[in-house]
Design an enzyme around this catalytic site. Structure first.
Site, mmCIF file in Angstrom:
data_model
loop_
_atom_site.group_PDB
_atom_site.id
_atom_site.type_symbol
_atom_site.label_atom_id
_atom_site.label_comp_id
_atom_site.label_asym_id
_atom_site.label_seq_id
_atom_site.Cartn_x
_atom_site.Cartn_y
_atom_site.Cartn_z
ATOM 1 C CB ALA A 23 -0.925 -0.017 1.212
ATOM 2 C CG PHE A 34 -3.808 -1.462 5.004
ATOM 3 C CD1 PHE A 34 -3.196 -1.640 3.757
ATOM 4 C CD2 PHE A 34 -5.187 -1.595 5.086
ATOM 5 C CE1 PHE A 34 -3.946 -1.955 2.633
ATOM 6 C CE2 PHE A 34 -5.946 -1.914 3.959
ATOM 7 C CZ PHE A 34 -5.327 -2.084 2.733
ATOM 8 N NE ARG A 35 -0.619 -4.139 9.245
ATOM 9 C CZ ARG A 35 -1.133 -4.557 8.095
ATOM 10 N NH1 ARG A 35 -0.715 -4.028 6.944
ATOM 11 N NH2 ARG A 35 -2.060 -5.485 8.038
ATOM 12 C CD GLN A 101 1.775 -7.183 0.635
ATOM 13 O OE1 GLN A 101 1.458 -7.706 1.703
ATOM 14 N NE2 GLN A 101 2.712 -6.263 0.541
ATOM 15 C CG ASP A 104 -3.921 0.493 -5.944
ATOM 16 O OD1 ASP A 104 -3.277 0.919 -4.966
ATOM 17 O OD2 ASP A 104 -3.381 -0.087 -6.913
ATOM 18 C CG HIS A 121 -3.799 -9.232 -0.539
ATOM 19 N ND1 HIS A 121 -3.073 -8.390 0.269
ATOM 20 C CD2 HIS A 121 -3.353 -10.478 -0.245
ATOM 21 C CE1 HIS A 121 -2.232 -9.092 1.014
ATOM 22 N NE2 HIS A 121 -2.381 -10.372 0.710
ATOM 23 C CB CYS A 129 -22.813 -13.438 -7.850
ATOM 24 S SG CYS A 129 -24.134 -14.354 -7.032
ATOM 25 C CB CYS A 154 -26.480 -11.774 -7.720
ATOM 26 S SG CYS A 154 -26.289 -12.336 -9.423
ATOM 27 C CG ASN A 220 8.668 0.490 3.456
ATOM 28 O OD1 ASN A 220 7.727 0.565 2.674
ATOM 29 N ND2 ASN A 220 8.522 0.322 4.763
HETATM 30 N N1 APR Z 1 6.978 5.726 -0.033
HETATM 31 C C1 APR Z 1 7.586 4.642 0.527
HETATM 32 N N2 APR Z 1 7.040 3.911 1.540
HETATM 33 C C2 APR Z 1 5.842 4.317 2.004
HETATM 34 C C3 APR Z 1 5.156 5.446 1.486
HETATM 35 C C4 APR Z 1 5.773 6.154 0.418
HETATM 36 N N3 APR Z 1 5.210 7.231 -0.145
HETATM 37 N N4 APR Z 1 3.980 5.575 2.166
HETATM 38 C C5 APR Z 1 3.952 4.578 3.086
HETATM 39 N N5 APR Z 1 5.062 3.831 2.995
HETATM 40 C C6 APR Z 1 5.407 2.620 3.757
HETATM 41 C C7 APR Z 1 4.984 2.671 5.213
HETATM 42 O O1 APR Z 1 6.036 3.189 6.016
HETATM 43 C C8 APR Z 1 4.732 1.186 5.515
HETATM 44 O O2 APR Z 1 5.930 0.553 5.963
HETATM 45 O O3 APR Z 1 4.664 1.573 3.171
HETATM 46 C C9 APR Z 1 4.344 0.594 4.156
HETATM 47 C C10 APR Z 1 2.855 0.276 4.049
HETATM 48 O O4 APR Z 1 2.623 -0.818 4.917
HETATM 49 P P1 APR Z 1 1.131 -1.300 5.223
HETATM 50 O O5 APR Z 1 0.267 -0.110 5.473
HETATM 51 O O6 APR Z 1 1.247 -2.374 6.259
HETATM 52 O O7 APR Z 1 0.640 -1.911 3.832
HETATM 53 P P2 APR Z 1 0.955 -3.353 3.258
HETATM 54 O O8 APR Z 1 2.342 -3.793 3.647
HETATM 55 O O9 APR Z 1 0.618 -3.325 1.822
HETATM 56 O O10 APR Z 1 -0.127 -4.278 4.029
HETATM 57 C C11 APR Z 1 -0.209 -5.623 3.623
HETATM 58 O O11 APR Z 1 -2.195 -5.867 4.993
HETATM 59 O O12 APR Z 1 -4.207 -5.050 5.749
HETATM 60 C C12 APR Z 1 -3.619 -5.931 4.859
HETATM 61 O O13 APR Z 1 -4.559 -6.683 2.854
HETATM 62 C C13 APR Z 1 -3.955 -5.564 3.434
HETATM 63 O O14 APR Z 1 -2.581 -5.792 1.459
HETATM 64 C C14 APR Z 1 -2.608 -5.293 2.785
HETATM 65 C C15 APR Z 1 -1.645 -6.057 3.689
#
Ligand code: APR
Length: 252
Positions: A23, A34-35, A101, A104, A121, A129, A154, A220
Site C-alpha cells: 500500500a 494500512f499501518r 498486495q 487498486d 489480494h 456473486c 446479484c 520503504n
Molecule cells: N513511499 C515509501 N514507503 C511508504 C510510502 C511512500 N510514499 N507511504 C507509506 N510507505 C510505507 C509505510 O512506512 C509502511 O511501511 O509503506 C508501508 C505500508 O505498509 P502497510 O500499510 O502495512 O501496507 P501493506 O504492507 O501493503 O499491508 C499488507 O495488509 O491489511 C492488509 O490486505 C492488506 O494488502 C494489505 C496487507
C-alpha cells in the site's frame, strides 16, 4: 556507492526484475495505507473486514460497503511516479512482473500489462456473486449503492455480491500465488516497494526470492523485518526514489 546508484546498477545488470509492492506505493496517489499513522487500520477495525463478518448478515455487509466507499478504497486514484517508474522498467524490457498486495489496479493503469501483474489480494475493480459466480464491474455496483441500495445483491440470482478483494480469513487466489512464487524464484533483483512485510502468506515471497539467490532491495519509508537481508535499503518516498533510480538506469 549511494543507494539509488546501487539499485540502478542491480537493475542495469538484470534481465528479470521482479517488483513486490504494498500500500505504501499508492499513498502518493492519495490512497491511505494500512499501518502508517492515520492509515486504514487506525480508522477501521480489521475484524470488520473478515469474510466471516461479511457473510454474517446484511447489516455487516452494509457496514463494509459503506467503509469501502468512505475509506477511499474505491477512489478514482491515478498512478504516481513510482508506478510509472515500474511501467518504464517494463517498457525497457527489464521487468519480469509485479507482485502486488494492492487492490487498486494502479500498476495496470500506469501501463504494466495485466498478465505481468500478480494481485495476491485480488482487485476492487470487480464484484463477484458468491452463488452464481457472475462478475460485475465495480462502478456498476457503486452506482446502485449511491442510488441508495445499501446492500447490493446479484441481479441474476439474488446471491451475495462481494468485492473481488481477498478478505481476512479468505484464501489467496492459489494460481496467482503459485505463479508469483515461481517468478520470485527466477528473478534478480527482487525489489520491495512500500510494504511493512508483516502479512502472510504474501510476506513469504521475498524469502522465496532470497533463497533462490536473488538480491533483495527495499524501498520503504520505515524499517521492515526483512531489512537485515537486503543488499540495498532506501529509506524515503517511493515516487522520488524510483524516479531517481530510473534516471540513472536510462543513462546507462
Ligand atoms: N513511499 C515509501 N514507503 C511508504 C510510502 C511512500 N510514499 N507511504 C507509506 N510507505 C510505507 C509505510 O512506512 C509502511 O511501511 O509503506 C508501508 C505500508 O505498509 P502497510 O500499510 O502495512 O501496507 P501493506 O504492507 O501493503 O499491508 C499488507 O495488509 O491489511 C492488509 O490486505 C492488506 O494488502 C494489505 C496487507
Amino acid at each position: 556507492m549511494e543507494e539509488t546508484e546501487q539499485l540502478a546498477q542491480l537493475i542495469i545488470q538484470s534481465k528479470k526484475v521482479v517488483v513486490f509492492t504494498g500500500a505504501g506505493i499508492s499513498t502518493e496517489s492519495g490512497i491511505p495505507d494500512f499501518r502508517s499513522p492515520g492509515g486504514i487500520w487506525s480508522r477501521y477495525d480489521p475484524e470488520d473486514f473478515t469474510i466471516q463478518k461479511f457473510l454474517s448478515g446484511p447489516a455487516a455487509r452494509k457496514t463494509i460497503w459503506k467503509m469501502s466507499i468512505e475509506g477511499g478504497l474505491l477512489t478514482e486514484a491515478k498512478p504516481n511516479l513510482a508506478h510509472y517508474a515500474i511501467a518504464e522498467l517494463y517498457q525497457l524490457g527489464k521487468l519480469d512482473c509485479v507482485i502486488t498486495q494492492n487492490i487498486d489496479n494502479l500498476h495496470q493503469k500506469a501501463g504494466v500489462p495485466g498478465d505481468r501483474v500478480f494481485e495476491l489480494h485480488g482487485n476492487m475493480e470487480w464484484v463477484v456473486c458468491l452463488s452464481c459466480h457472475r462478475r460485475f464491474p465495480m462502478p456498476e455496483v457503486l452506482r446502485k449503492i449511491k442510488e441508495g441500495v445499501e446492500v447490493p445483491d446479484c441481479p441474476d440470482c439474488k446471491g451475495i455480491l462481494k468485492p473481488d478483494a481477498v478478505f481476512f480469513g479468505e484464501a489467496l487466489p492459489q494460481e496467482t500465488l503459485r505463479e508469483a512464487i515461481r517468478r520470485a524464484q527466477n528473478c534478480d533483483p527482487f525489489i520491495v516497494i512500500g510494504s511493512t512485510l508483516v502479512i502472510y502468506p504474501a510476506a513469504y515471497i521475498p524469502t522465496y526470492a532470497r533463497e533462490a539467490g536473488a538480491k533483495l532491495a527495499i524501498v520503504n519509508l520505515t524499517p521492515t523485518p526483512f531489512d537485515r537481508y537486503a543488499e540495498v535499503i532506501i529509506r524515503g518516498k517511493a515516487g522520488e526514489i524510483m524516479s531517481k533510480v530510473m534516471e540513472k538506469v536510462r543513462l546507462s
